[in-house]
Motif scaffolding. Structure first.
Motif, PDB file in Angstrom:
ATOM      1  N   ARG A  94      -5.557  -0.730   8.404  1.00 59.19           N
ATOM      2  CA  ARG A  94      -4.909  -1.325   7.088  1.00 59.19           C
ATOM      3  C   ARG A  94      -4.470  -2.547   7.864  1.00 59.19           C
ATOM      4  N   LEU A  95      -5.122  -3.243   9.044  1.00 54.81           N
ATOM      5  CA  LEU A  95      -5.444  -4.430   8.998  1.00 54.81           C
ATOM      6  C   LEU A  95      -6.397  -4.884  10.324  1.00 54.81           C
ATOM      7  N   PRO A 159      -0.745  -2.459  10.447  1.00 56.40           N
ATOM      8  CA  PRO A 159      -0.625  -3.642  10.756  1.00 56.40           C
ATOM      9  C   PRO A 159       0.852  -4.434  11.532  1.00 56.40           C
ATOM     10  N   ILE A 161       0.517  -7.573  13.033  1.00 53.06           N
ATOM     11  CA  ILE A 161       0.732  -9.016  12.826  1.00 53.06           C
ATOM     12  C   ILE A 161       0.961 -10.021  13.693  1.00 53.06           C
ATOM     13  N   LEU A 181      -5.413  -7.264   5.010  1.00 57.65           N
ATOM     14  CA  LEU A 181      -4.169  -6.590   5.049  1.00 57.65           C
ATOM     15  C   LEU A 181      -3.777  -5.675   3.790  1.00 57.65           C
ATOM     16  N   GLU A 182      -3.462  -4.201   4.531  1.00 62.29           N
ATOM     17  CA  GLU A 182      -3.683  -3.327   3.371  1.00 62.29           C
ATOM     18  C   GLU A 182      -4.524  -3.286   2.130  1.00 62.29           C
TER      19      GLU A 182
END
Length: 244
Positions: A94-95, A159, A161, A181-182
């Motif tokens: 996802r990241l 994710p 971050i 991202l996504e």
């Protein structure tokens, strides 16, 4: 008698011999010209050959070099396996974050790998050729522009971050370039902005707290007039009792 017989014959005396070249050392740097007859035989027996580059243009001379330079790489089954693994990481994470990798010793690189691993992130290094095999003809083909020099890639199933940025600050050799991202390509500034947004759990907790505060505020507002009226009546009752 024996002494007389020995002296009667001549004894051989071996002289001391010391070899010495005439007129000093040989001049190797500026040798003396040979005799005419010797020079003639040396010139006659001197080997000779035809230069293969004679009468050829610059293009003909560089032809072999160009063919080797643009020769296609041979198929490497192991590299294909790594490319498939890279494609799987890109599609399932996802990241995905891309770094420029400045000179870094093995100890710091291992520390970075361990810190990312503790956060369930994968710290990987891939060559551009492997990346071309993995993302060629896919929507991720845009990231090839980021792989110009030495690069590192971090894959995260979630994710996270903020955790990723905290680890990045500890290693100045890793320069953050961009990320996915996504499934969306974002810049470094966008990643910093997204890191300031709270997580889903914190947002849900804040929403529940806001809803509860609105309900309690509504109840207090509805009861405020009644409470004020009761307090005024009780004060008036006390005043009447005191007047009696």
């Amino acid at each position: 008698m024996e002494l007389v017989s020995k002296r009667a014959f001549l004894q051989m005396v071996s002289p001391l011999i010391q070899f010495k070249r005439f007129r000093g050392k040989i001049n190797i740097q500026r040798p003396r010209l040979p005799h005419f007859e010797k020079a003639k035989y040396l010139a006659f027996t001197k080997p000779w050959f035809i230069n293969p580059k004679k009468d050829k243009s610059q293009v003909e001379l560089c032809k072999g070099f160009g063919e080797k330079l643009f020769e296609k790489d041979k198929e490497n089954p192991f590299q294909e396996i790594i490319a498939q693994e890279l494609r799987r990481w890109l599609t399932t994470s996802r990241l995905v974050v891309f770094y420029h990798h400045n000179p870094m010793n093995a100890e710091d690189e291992f520390k970075a790998y361990v810190m990312f691993k503790k956060q369930k992130m994968h710290f990987k290094k891939y060559g551009k050729r492997t990346l071309e095999m993995a993302v060629g003809g896919t929507p991720y083909e845009t990231i090839l522009d980021l792989y110009v020099s030495h690069n590192m890639t971090v894959f995260s199933p979630e994710p996270e971050i903020k955790k990723m940025l905290n680890i990045t600050k500890k290693f100045p050799q890793l320069v953050l370039l961009a990320g996915i991202l996504e499934g969306k390509l974002v810049s470094k500034n966008d990643l910093v902005k997204y890191s300031m947004i709270p997580s889903l759990q914190m947002a849900q907790a804040g929403l529940v707290q806001t809803i509860n505060s609105v309900g309690s505020q509504l109840v207090s507002n509805l009861n405020s007039h009644q409470n004020t009226l009761v307090s005024h009546l009780s004060e008036r009752a006390k005043q009447l009792e005191e007047d009696k």
